[in-house]
Motif scaffolding. Structure first.
Motif, PDB file in Angstrom:
ATOM      1  N   GLU B 131       0.850  -1.177   0.000  1.00  0.00           N
ATOM      2  CA  GLU B 131       0.000   0.000   0.000  1.00  0.00           C
ATOM      3  C   GLU B 131       0.897   1.242   0.000  1.00  0.00           C
ATOM      4  OE1 GLU B 131      -3.363   2.051   2.743  1.00  0.00           O
ATOM      5  OE2 GLU B 131      -2.805  -0.020   3.205  1.00  0.00           O
ATOM      6  N   GLY B 132       0.610   2.140  -0.836  1.00  0.00           N
ATOM      7  CA  GLY B 132       1.435   3.346  -0.888  1.00  0.00           C
ATOM      8  C   GLY B 132       2.710   3.173  -1.681  1.00  0.00           C
ATOM      9  N   ALA B 133       2.769   2.163  -2.522  1.00  0.00           N
ATOM     10  CA  ALA B 133       3.977   1.978  -3.338  1.00  0.00           C
ATOM     11  C   ALA B 133       3.911   2.893  -4.552  1.00  0.00           C
ATOM     12  CB  ALA B 133       4.086   0.534  -3.774  1.00  0.00           C
ATOM     13  N   TYR B 134       4.820   3.827  -4.570  1.00  0.00           N
ATOM     14  CA  TYR B 134       4.830   4.794  -5.667  1.00  0.00           C
ATOM     15  C   TYR B 134       6.146   4.708  -6.404  1.00  0.00           C
ATOM     16  CZ  TYR B 134       0.508   6.807  -4.068  1.00  0.00           C
ATOM     17  OH  TYR B 134      -0.799   6.976  -3.729  1.00  0.00           O
ATOM     18  N   LEU B 135       6.059   4.777  -7.692  1.00  0.00           N
ATOM     19  CA  LEU B 135       7.265   4.754  -8.486  1.00  0.00           C
ATOM     20  C   LEU B 135       7.719   6.188  -8.725  1.00  0.00           C
ATOM     21  CD1 LEU B 135       8.090   2.112 -10.934  1.00  0.00           C
ATOM     22  CD2 LEU B 135       8.793   4.429 -11.476  1.00  0.00           C
ATOM     23  N   TYR B 136       8.931   6.439  -8.346  1.00  0.00           N
ATOM     24  CA  TYR B 136       9.424   7.810  -8.325  1.00  0.00           C
ATOM     25  C   TYR B 136      10.587   7.958  -9.297  1.00  0.00           C
ATOM     26  CZ  TYR B 136      12.169  11.729  -6.371  1.00  0.00           C
ATOM     27  OH  TYR B 136      12.899  12.868  -6.191  1.00  0.00           O
ATOM     28  N   GLU B 137      10.413   8.790 -10.297  1.00  0.00           N
ATOM     29  CA  GLU B 137      11.502   9.065 -11.234  1.00  0.00           C
ATOM     30  C   GLU B 137      11.420  10.524 -11.668  1.00  0.00           C
ATOM     31  OE1 GLU B 137      11.592   6.177 -14.414  1.00  0.00           O
ATOM     32  OE2 GLU B 137      12.336   4.625 -13.055  1.00  0.00           O
ATOM     33  N   PRO B 138      12.198  11.393 -11.022  1.00  0.00           N
ATOM     34  CA  PRO B 138      12.114  12.810 -11.386  1.00  0.00           C
ATOM     35  C   PRO B 138      12.564  13.037 -12.829  1.00  0.00           C
ATOM     36  CG  PRO B 138      13.974  12.411  -9.910  1.00  0.00           C
ATOM     37  CD  PRO B 138      13.203  11.138  -9.984  1.00  0.00           C
ATOM     38  N   THR B 139      12.010  14.062 -13.431  1.00  0.00           N
ATOM     39  CA  THR B 139      12.375  14.365 -14.825  1.00  0.00           C
ATOM     40  C   THR B 139      13.735  15.050 -14.858  1.00  0.00           C
ATOM     41  OG1 THR B 139      11.433  16.573 -14.726  1.00  0.00           O
ATOM     42  CG2 THR B 139       9.935  14.789 -15.397  1.00  0.00           C
ATOM     43  N   LYS B 500       4.282  12.072  -3.418  1.00  0.00           N
ATOM     44  CA  LYS B 500       3.865  13.342  -4.023  1.00  0.00           C
ATOM     45  C   LYS B 500       4.381  13.480  -5.457  1.00  0.00           C
ATOM     46  CE  LYS B 500       3.802  18.283  -3.152  1.00  0.00           C
ATOM     47  NZ  LYS B 500       4.354  19.370  -2.354  1.00  0.00           N
ATOM     48  N   TYR B 501       5.598  13.048  -5.671  1.00  0.00           N
ATOM     49  CA  TYR B 501       6.212  13.250  -6.989  1.00  0.00           C
ATOM     50  C   TYR B 501       6.306  11.961  -7.807  1.00  0.00           C
ATOM     51  CZ  TYR B 501       7.287  17.847  -5.231  1.00  0.00           C
ATOM     52  OH  TYR B 501       7.173  19.112  -4.715  1.00  0.00           O
ATOM     53  N   GLY B 502       5.714  10.884  -7.297  1.00  0.00           N
ATOM     54  CA  GLY B 502       5.737   9.629  -8.047  1.00  0.00           C
ATOM     55  C   GLY B 502       4.352   9.262  -8.548  1.00  0.00           C
ATOM     56  N   ILE B 503       4.270   8.104  -9.156  1.00  0.00           N
ATOM     57  CA  ILE B 503       2.962   7.612  -9.618  1.00  0.00           C
ATOM     58  C   ILE B 503       2.773   6.181  -9.128  1.00  0.00           C
ATOM     59  CG2 ILE B 503       2.750   9.099 -11.685  1.00  0.00           C
ATOM     60  CD1 ILE B 503       3.908   6.797 -13.344  1.00  0.00           C
ATOM     61  N   PRO B 504       1.525   5.732  -8.963  1.00  0.00           N
ATOM     62  CA  PRO B 504       1.336   4.343  -8.521  1.00  0.00           C
ATOM     63  C   PRO B 504       1.993   3.376  -9.514  1.00  0.00           C
ATOM     64  CG  PRO B 504      -0.717   5.550  -8.399  1.00  0.00           C
ATOM     65  CD  PRO B 504       0.254   6.440  -9.106  1.00  0.00           C
ATOM     66  N   VAL B 505       2.464   2.261  -8.983  1.00  0.00           N
ATOM     67  CA  VAL B 505       3.171   1.291  -9.823  1.00  0.00           C
ATOM     68  C   VAL B 505       2.297   0.859 -11.010  1.00  0.00           C
ATOM     69  CG1 VAL B 505       4.186  -1.018  -9.862  1.00  0.00           C
ATOM     70  CG2 VAL B 505       4.653   0.501  -7.938  1.00  0.00           C
ATOM     71  N   SER B 506       1.021   0.646 -10.732  1.00  0.00           N
ATOM     72  CA  SER B 506       0.116   0.182 -11.806  1.00  0.00           C
ATOM     73  C   SER B 506       0.062   1.214 -12.948  1.00  0.00           C
ATOM     74  CB  SER B 506      -1.278  -0.069 -11.244  1.00  0.00           C
ATOM     75  OG  SER B 506      -1.702   1.076 -10.539  1.00  0.00           O
ATOM     76  N   GLU B 507       0.056   2.481 -12.564  1.00  0.00           N
ATOM     77  CA  GLU B 507       0.012   3.545 -13.570  1.00  0.00           C
ATOM     78  C   GLU B 507       1.297   3.547 -14.411  1.00  0.00           C
ATOM     79  OE1 GLU B 507      -1.170   7.324 -11.817  1.00  0.00           O
ATOM     80  OE2 GLU B 507      -0.289   8.365 -13.544  1.00  0.00           O
ATOM     81  N   TRP B 508       2.396   3.334 -13.716  1.00  0.00           N
ATOM     82  CA  TRP B 508       3.693   3.294 -14.421  1.00  0.00           C
ATOM     83  C   TRP B 508       3.723   2.118 -15.396  1.00  0.00           C
ATOM     84  CZ3 TRP B 508       7.645  -0.377 -14.589  1.00  0.00           C
ATOM     85  CH2 TRP B 508       8.842   0.035 -15.177  1.00  0.00           C
ATOM     86  N   GLU B 509       3.233   0.970 -14.926  1.00  0.00           N
ATOM     87  CA  GLU B 509       3.238  -0.228 -15.782  1.00  0.00           C
ATOM     88  C   GLU B 509       2.404   0.001 -17.037  1.00  0.00           C
ATOM     89  OE1 GLU B 509       1.997  -3.278 -13.015  1.00  0.00           O
ATOM     90  OE2 GLU B 509       4.069  -3.933 -12.745  1.00  0.00           O
ATOM     91  N   ALA B 510       1.249   0.657 -16.846  1.00  0.00           N
ATOM     92  CA  ALA B 510       0.380   0.934 -17.998  1.00  0.00           C
ATOM     93  C   ALA B 510       1.074   1.902 -18.956  1.00  0.00           C
ATOM     94  CB  ALA B 510      -0.945   1.522 -17.498  1.00  0.00           C
ATOM     95  N   LYS B 511       1.796   2.854 -18.379  1.00  0.00           N
ATOM     96  CA  LYS B 511       2.462   3.878 -19.183  1.00  0.00           C
ATOM     97  C   LYS B 511       3.602   3.304 -20.024  1.00  0.00           C
ATOM     98  CE  LYS B 511       4.971   8.011 -18.142  1.00  0.00           C
ATOM     99  NZ  LYS B 511       5.475   8.790 -17.041  1.00  0.00           N
ATOM    100  N   VAL B 512       4.398   2.437 -19.399  1.00  0.00           N
ATOM    101  CA  VAL B 512       5.578   1.932 -20.129  1.00  0.00           C
ATOM    102  C   VAL B 512       5.313   0.595 -20.826  1.00  0.00           C
ATOM    103  CG1 VAL B 512       7.229   3.114 -18.617  1.00  0.00           C
ATOM    104  CG2 VAL B 512       6.571   0.755 -18.120  1.00  0.00           C
ATOM    105  N   GLY B 513       4.190  -0.005 -20.515  1.00  0.00           N
ATOM    106  CA  GLY B 513       3.837  -1.254 -21.188  1.00  0.00           C
ATOM    107  C   GLY B 513       4.641  -2.459 -20.735  1.00  0.00           C
TER     108      GLY B 513
END
Lengths: 184, 550
Positions: B131-139, B500-513
Motif C-alpha cells: 500500500e502506498g507503493a509509488y514509483l518515483y523518477e524525477p524528470t 507526491k512526486y511519483g505515480i502508482p506502480v500500476s500507472e507506471w506499468e500501464a504507461k511503459v507497457g
C-alpha cells in the motif's frame, strides 16, 4: 590585565643524590582572559564561526645559581571548543567542551568549572638528586601562557615565575657522617 | 529478584557522558536522551511516556569515543536555508533549516526507486503490492532544478553529487542525467549502483565516464556468495569494465553483525588486489530500519568501533585501531586553507560519531599495505596546521606562514617508513596550496581510503548528529534533506516525497507497457558454478587472487 600565579612545592628540603625529589607546580590564570571566557562570548564567537580557543602553556623548571640550569621543559595545549549542544537541561544553545593536554574531553557543568578546568591545574615532576647536583640549590618554575586573537579577546601572552624552593642534595643518608669519616 | 539485581547493577555501572535529544522509535516523539558509558561501551537511553524506555548501543568503544570527540568541530551552517525557522526542531522541518550546522558534503539525487534486486535489508526500492507503493523518477528538468538549489547553497556551493536509487542504471537516460549535472557545475559525480548493468553492458562505463561520472559507489557486502549474494558473480565484470573506462570504484559494504562482520578483512584484501581501480572502501554499519525487537537489534547491531576492531583482527594487525580518525579531524586542513585564502572552503563537519577513516598506501617494493599513520604523525600535523591558522587569524603574514607550513610538513613525515615511490609531502603541499578538486583527486589516486559511515536509525537517533549531517538528499520540492531524517523517518520525508512526486506502480506499468518485476535481474552471469574471476574463495580467479576472508 591578566595575572598568572604560580606556586612551587616540594615534598622535602633535603635529599640524597639517589633519591627522587617530587615537585608540584600549581598554576592559575586570572584576569581579563578568564573573565571574558564566558557563555555569552562563547556564543558570540560561535556565531562568527570562531570555534576554538587554544591556550598554549609552556612550563619550565630551573635550578638557580651562577648558571641557570634548565631541569624540565614542558609544553602543553588546552583547547576550548564551542559547540551547539542539544542538552535539554542546559539553558543555553552554545556550550563548551574542553580538551585537556591528555586528550580528555571534558563537558563542564557550569562556567566556573569551565574556567577552572581551562585556566588552572598542577603538574608533577620528579628529579633524582644527582640530576640537580650536590649542594644547596634554589629551584624555580617559570610559565608562559599564550593565546591567539578571537572575536572576544586580542592575542596575548603572560609570563610568571614561582616562589623559590630551597633544596639540599647530599651524598649519604646519615647526615651525621661526612665523606671523610666514611672513607676512613 | 535476579532481574532486579541485574537492572540495579546495570544502572550503577552507568557513567553519564552527555545529554542530548532523540526520538521515540514507536511514535517519533522528541525525547531527552542520555549518552552514557557502561562496561567500556557507549549507550543511549531515552524514555517515552507512552512507549517506555529504549536503551541502545551507541558506540562500541568508550576509549575511541573519547578520542574521536576531541575532534568535535561545528560547521559553517547553511547560510541559504530553504526552511527558515528560528527555533531548532530536529528532526522536524528539515530542508535544510536555518539551524543546520553543515553545508552539503554529498548530495544524493534519487533518479529512480526501481531496483533489479530485492535485498532483504534494503529500505530503498519500490515493492509492488505494498500500500502506498509509488514509483518515483524525477524528470531531467526536475533534476536540473535540484542541482541548481545545491549550487545556490552558501557559504559553500554544493559540488558533489551521488546519483542513487533504487538502481540508477535502470534509467535509460542516465547518461543525459550525468551530463546535465555536470553542466550545472558539479565537479564530483558518483554513481551508487549494484554494478549489474555495468557488468552486462561493457560500454556503459565508458559512456558514463565520458559524461562526467567520477567514480562508482558499488555495493559489495562480502567476498563469498553467502555474504554477498547480490553481485558476487557480477563484480569482477563490473570492475573490468570500469578498468577499461578508467572509472574509479568505491566499494560499499553494508556491515551486519552475525551476517558479514567476519569478512571485513577479506573485503580490504579484495580492494587491495584491485587497487588500480578501487579508490576506497566505505564500510556502512547497518542502520536498523523498521520495527525490530531488542533481541534482533542485539543480533544485528554493529557500530564503527566494532568494525574497526574487526578490520584489525582480520587484517592480522595491518590496519590497527590507532590508524583511524573521525571524519571531522580533517577540519584543521580546511581551517588552514580558509585562513590562507580568506574564503570559506569545503568542510567535512559531521559529528565525530558518524564517520571515521584512514588512508592506506601500497609499498611498491615489499607489496605491503601501509596506513598513513605509520609514517605520518597525523595528530602532530593537525595540531601544527591548527596553530598556523591561529597565527594567520591573529595577524601574521599569511604567505609567510603558508610557506613555513609547507616547509614544515616534512617534519611530520618519516621518510624511512614512507612507502617506496611515494612523496607524500608533495601531495600534501599541492592540497594545501592549490586546495582544489584535482589536488585532492591526485592524493586519492595514490592512496586507498578506508572509511566507515554509520547512518542512524530510530533506536540510536541523536539530534546532535542529525544537526551536523552533511550527506543530504535533493528533492523535487527543492529542499535539501539530511540523510538521517530522510531515511530514518520515511513517513515524514522519503515516502511522502515519493508519493507526491511519483505515480502508482500500476500507472507506471500501464504507461511503459511492462511490469515492474520484468526489470528484476535474473542472474544471467551466475548460471552454473563459480567461474574464473568471480572473486570467490573457491574460484581460481583471473583478476583477483583467491581471498580467504580471514
Amino acid at each position: 590585565m591578566n595575572l598568572l600565579s604560580l606556586k612551587l612545592e616540594s615534598n622535602t628540603k633535603r635529599i640524597v643524590r639517589d633519591e627522587s625529589l617530587k615537585l608540584k607546580v600549581y598554576f592559575k590564570l586570572s584576569g581579563l582572559v578568564r573573565d571574558l571566557f564566558n557563555q555569552k562570548n562563547w556564543e558570540e564567537a560561535w556565531d562568527k564561526h570562531d570555534l576554538t580557543l587554544r591556550m598554549d602553556y609552556h612550563l619550565k623548571i630551573y635550578k638557580n645559581g651562577l648558571i641557570k640550569k634548565l631541569l624540565s621543559d614542558l609544553k602543553f595545549v588546552r583547547k576550548a571548543k564551542f559547540y551547539w549542544s542539544r542538552n535539554p537541561d542546559l539553558p543555553y544553545r552554545i556550550w563548551v567542551m574542553i580538551v585537556d593536554e591528555d586528550g580528555n574531553p571534558i563537558l563542564p557543568k557550569d562556567e566556573e568549572e569551565a574556567k577552572s578546568v581551562f585556566f588552572e591545574g598542577f603538574k608533577s615532576f620528579s628529579f633524582f638528586g644527582k640530576e640537580i647536583g650536590l649542594g644547596e640549590h634554589g629551584l624555580i618554575a617559570n610559565m608562559k601562557a599564550k593565546w591567539s586573537k578571537h572575536s572576544f579577546i586580542d592575542k596575548g601572552e603572560i609570563e610568571a615565575n614561582s616562589n623559590k624552593v630551597s633544596i639540599e642534595v647530599i651524598e649519604y643518608k646519615d647526615y651525621s657522617l661526612n665523606r671523610e669519616t666514611i672513607l676512613s | 529478584m535476579a532481574q532486579l539485581e541485574e537492572l540495579r547493577s546495570a544502572l550503577e555501572r552507568r557513567h553519564l557522558i552527555r545529554r542530548t535529544q532523540s526520538i521515540c522509535p514507536e511514535c517519533n516523539r522528541i525525547l531527552p536522551a542520555l549518552i552514557f558509558e557502561r562496561d567500556g561501551k557507549v549507550w543511549m537511553s531515552k524514555t517515552c511516556p507512552e512507549h517506555g524506555e529504549c536503551e541502545e548501543l551507541y558506540f562500541g568503544s568508550y576509549e575511541m569515543y573519547k578520542k574521536f570527540s576531541t575532534y568535535w568541530t561545528d560547521g559553517k551552517r547553511a547560510q541559504a536555508p530553504n526552511v527558515p525557522i528560528d527555533k531548532c526542531s530536529c528532526p522536524m522541518n528539515c530542508g535544510l533549516c536555518s539551524n543546520h550546522l553543515s553545508h552539503t558534503g554529498l548530495a544524493n539525487i534519487i533518479v529512480t526507486n526501481r531496483c533489479d534486486l530485492t535485498c532483504w535489508y534494503c529500505f530503498f526500492y519500490v515493492k509492488k503490492g505494498l500500500e502506498g507503493a509509488y514509483l518515483y523518477e524525477p524528470t531531467l528538468e526536475q533534476i536540473r532544478s535540484m542541482v541548481r538549489t545545491l549550487r545556490a547553497q552558501r557559504p559553500v556551493p554544493g559540488n558533489s553529487v551521488q546519483i542513487t536509487g533504487g538502481e540508477p542504471t535502470l534509467r535509460e537516460d542516465l547518461v543525459d542525467i550525468v551530463r546535465a549535472i555536470r553542466e550545472e557545475g558539479v565537479e564530483h559525480i558518483q554513481l551508487n549502483t549494484n554494478g549489474i548493468t555495468l557488468a552486462l553492458k561493457p560500454d556503459l562505463a565508458i559512456k558514463l565516464r565520458e559524461a562526467g561520472v567520477s567514480n562508482l559507489y558499488l555495493s559489495f557486502d562480502g567476498v563469498t556468495p553467502k555474504t554477498n549474494p547480490k553481485n558476487h558473480w557480477e563484480v569482477p565484470y563490473t570492475l573490468e569494465n570500469c578498468r577499461k573506462a578508467g572509472l574509479g570504484v568505491v566499494l560499499v559494504p553494508t556491515i551486519i553483525n552475525s551476517i558479514n562482520d567476519h569478512e571485513l578483512g577479506g573485503i580490504v584484501k579484495f580492494a587491495w588486489k584491485n587497487m588500480d581501480i578501487v579508490r576506497a572502501i566505505s564500510f556502512q554499519p547497518v542502520s536498523l530500519t523498521g520495527r525490530m525487537s531488542k533481541k534482533e537489534r542485539e543480533k544485528y547491531r554493529i557500530t564503527i568501533p566494532d568494525c574497526i576492531k574487526r578490520v584489525e583482527e582480520q587484517t592480522d594487525g595491518m590496519i590497527t585501531k590507532e590508524d583511524w580518525f573521525p571524519v571531522p579531524s580533517c577540519s584543521p586542513v580546511t581551517h588552514f586553507i580558509e585562513a590562507f585564502t580568506k574564503r570559506p572552503n569545503y568542510e567535512l563537519s559531521i559529528h565525530f560519531a558518524c564517520g571515521a577513516g584512514t588512508y592506506v598506501f601500497e609499498d611498491e617494493d615489499n607489496k605491503k599495505l601501509i596506513p598513513i599513520t605509520q609514517f605520518v604523525d597525523i595528530k602532530g600535523l593537525l595540531e601544527y596546521l591548527d596553530e598556523a591558522s591561529e597565527e594567520i587569524n591573529s595577524g601574521a603574514n599569511r604567505y609567510l606562514t603558508a610557506v613555513k607550513a609547507v616547509l614544515n610538513i616534512n617534519k611530520f613525515i618519516d621518510k624511512e617508513k614512507q612507502p617506496k615511490g611515494l612523496s607524500l609531502s608533495k601531495l600534501l603541499t599541492s592540497v594545501l596550496l592549490k586546495h582544489d578538486y584535482s589536488s585532492a583527486g591526485q592524493f586519492h589516486l595514490r592512496s586507498m581510503f578506508i572509511g566507515m559511515m554509520h547512518f542512524q536509525d530510530k533506536y540510536n537517533q541523536d539530534e546532535e548528529r542529525l544537526q551536523r549531517c552533511d550527506i543530504h538528499y535533493l528533492t523535487p520540492d527543492l529542499r535539501i534533506i539530511p540523510f538521517c531524517s530522510f531515511n530514518v523517518i520515511p513517513e515524514w520525508y522519503r515516502d511522502r516525497i515519493q508519493q507526491k512526486y511519483g505515480i502508482p506502480v500500476s500507472e507506471w506499468e500501464a504507461k511503459v507497457g511492462r511490469k515492474l518485476e520484468d526489470g528484476l535481474y535474473r542472474g544471467t552471469l551466475r548460471r552454473g558454478s563459480h567461474h574464473a574471476g568471480c572473486g570467490c574463495v573457491v574460484s581460481n580467479n583471473v583478476h583477483i587472487e583467491p581471498i580467504t576472508g580471514t
